[in-house]
Write a protein that holds these residues in place. Sequence first.
Motif, PDB file in Angstrom:
ATOM      1  N   ASP A 353       4.467 -15.332  -2.372  1.00 13.96           N
ATOM      2  CA  ASP A 353       5.178 -15.552  -3.624  1.00 13.96           C
ATOM      3  C   ASP A 353       6.542 -14.875  -3.593  1.00 13.96           C
ATOM      4  O   ASP A 353       6.757 -13.802  -4.177  1.00 13.96           O
ATOM      5  CB  ASP A 353       4.338 -15.033  -4.794  1.00 13.96           C
ATOM      6  N   PHE A 354       7.507 -15.516  -2.908  1.00 12.73           N
ATOM      7  CA  PHE A 354       8.861 -14.968  -2.845  1.00 12.73           C
ATOM      8  C   PHE A 354       9.512 -14.921  -4.231  1.00 12.73           C
ATOM      9  O   PHE A 354      10.330 -14.034  -4.507  1.00 12.73           O
ATOM     10  CB  PHE A 354       9.728 -15.801  -1.903  1.00 12.73           C
ATOM     11  N   ASP A 355       9.169 -15.851  -5.097  1.00 11.66           N
ATOM     12  CA  ASP A 355       9.700 -15.831  -6.464  1.00 11.66           C
ATOM     13  C   ASP A 355       9.318 -14.525  -7.167  1.00 11.66           C
ATOM     14  O   ASP A 355      10.171 -13.849  -7.761  1.00 11.66           O
ATOM     15  CB  ASP A 355       9.157 -17.032  -7.232  1.00 11.66           C
ATOM     16  N   ARG A 356       8.063 -14.152  -7.101  1.00 11.59           N
ATOM     17  CA  ARG A 356       7.607 -12.934  -7.769  1.00 11.59           C
ATOM     18  C   ARG A 356       8.280 -11.697  -7.200  1.00 11.59           C
ATOM     19  O   ARG A 356       8.653 -10.779  -7.933  1.00 11.59           O
ATOM     20  CB  ARG A 356       6.084 -12.798  -7.624  1.00 11.59           C
ATOM     21  N   VAL A 357       8.483 -11.677  -5.878  1.00 12.08           N
ATOM     22  CA  VAL A 357       9.058 -10.505  -5.221  1.00 12.08           C
ATOM     23  C   VAL A 357      10.534 -10.338  -5.550  1.00 12.08           C
ATOM     24  O   VAL A 357      11.017  -9.213  -5.756  1.00 12.08           O
ATOM     25  CB  VAL A 357       8.867 -10.614  -3.692  1.00 12.08           C
ATOM     26  N   LEU A 358      11.266 -11.447  -5.624  1.00 10.34           N
ATOM     27  CA  LEU A 358      12.724 -11.382  -5.720  1.00 10.34           C
ATOM     28  C   LEU A 358      13.269 -11.442  -7.151  1.00 10.34           C
ATOM     29  O   LEU A 358      14.411 -11.046  -7.383  1.00 10.34           O
ATOM     30  CB  LEU A 358      13.340 -12.536  -4.923  1.00 10.34           C
ATOM     31  N   ARG A 359      12.490 -11.896  -8.104  1.00  8.71           N
ATOM     32  CA  ARG A 359      13.027 -12.130  -9.442  1.00  8.71           C
ATOM     33  C   ARG A 359      13.206 -10.840 -10.231  1.00  8.71           C
ATOM     34  O   ARG A 359      12.509  -9.846 -10.007  1.00  8.71           O
ATOM     35  CB  ARG A 359      12.142 -13.097 -10.209  1.00  8.71           C
ATOM     36  N   SER A 360      14.143 -10.896 -11.160  1.00  6.90           N
ATOM     37  CA  SER A 360      14.385  -9.754 -12.042  1.00  6.90           C
ATOM     38  C   SER A 360      13.339  -9.718 -13.148  1.00  6.90           C
ATOM     39  O   SER A 360      13.030 -10.754 -13.754  1.00  6.90           O
ATOM     40  CB  SER A 360      15.779  -9.867 -12.669  1.00  6.90           C
TER      41      SER A 360
END
Length: 405
Positions: A353-360
Amino acid sequence: MTRRLTRAGVLTAAVLAAVILQPSPALTHAAGQRDDVVTWAASADRMGEATADRSYRLIVRTSVAGTDLRIRLSNAFGDRPVSFDSAYAGLRAEGAALVRGSNRRLTFGGARSVTVPAGMSVLSDPLPGRLPAGSDLVVSIHTPDAAGPATGHGMAMQTSYAAQGDHTAEAGAEAWTDTIGSWFYLDAVSVRPEAGTGAVVALGDSITDGWQSTTDLSRRWPDYLARRLQKATTPLKGVANAGISGNKVLTDGAGQSALDRLDRDVLSHPGVRTVVLFEGVNDLKAHTGVTAQDLIAGYRQIADRAHKAGTCVVGATVAPFKGWSEWDPAAEAVRQEVNTYIRTSGDYDAVTDFDRVLRSPYDPERLLPVFDGGDHLHPNDKGMQAMADAVDLDRLDCDRPRHSG
């Protein structure tokens, strides 16, 4: 032997020269104990007009260690045959200079030269000796007659070198006065590692290709993943980067689409057990009317073809990009729907889940500022490392029948 055509730590200088120069009989493939595994790759693309009587000194970073190095030269986008009359491999000392004694000639079917037909690629003969993991391999090639479209990889994030005339046998840097930021013709390197070893291919776009990471320091997220795998107790040690800047899942443009290049850039490599599929942002931000269902259909085709080849598939969610010039609420809605599918569909052997890792946490449609490379789409070095750290190594390999390339 006939030529084989296919589609598609710190060590001292003396030690480095020794490990690549000395054959290792205990690790030979003839004993039936080893299979080739990709240790480096870069996706082929069209590079503009070729130049005759040109030498290239290409710097690449290995992932898995092994013996019997082989290189793959690609003419995938050529419209006529291209000849290579000299090819060498060695270890870099500094800049374009090689470790003394490490530069060794490569052959093709026992010959010093090879002609690659348009649309094809060629593998070199195995080069005896051991190549360390995480080393700067130098591949020097000369083409006397190149013309028409050249094949290579445009955005290397690595300085390589070029020269007029044939200087491939020279270990020194004197002739290599032209610096280049692309790799020409070379699209893969393989070795024979310990038995049971496999590789991962990262199939992606400019984020995987490494844009906004630091040039010459190998800080793309697949590079960080390779370093993690070297330290881990896992049979997966090889990492191949199949990112192309601007690439899409569904349509050609910046490189062939992920659907069109899957066989050449992923499944053709030896020892591949897993592909991490991290594409889609270029499809949905292009305002071409691509829907979530369109993208999902493309993802499913890729996963199905990879599974039929015996390859595990890790689905990676599309990262946030609010603040990029092409962002709008409609594209964001598609991204959210696509990510829900990736997380919940069960089409993949694992999900990262790159979205979860990178999002503010304050605006989940944006990159976390500490990870933002400055354009609100591409992560910086810290973001790249966070992505690699998010990959669950325990789920990176699955129980599908092994793929041998």
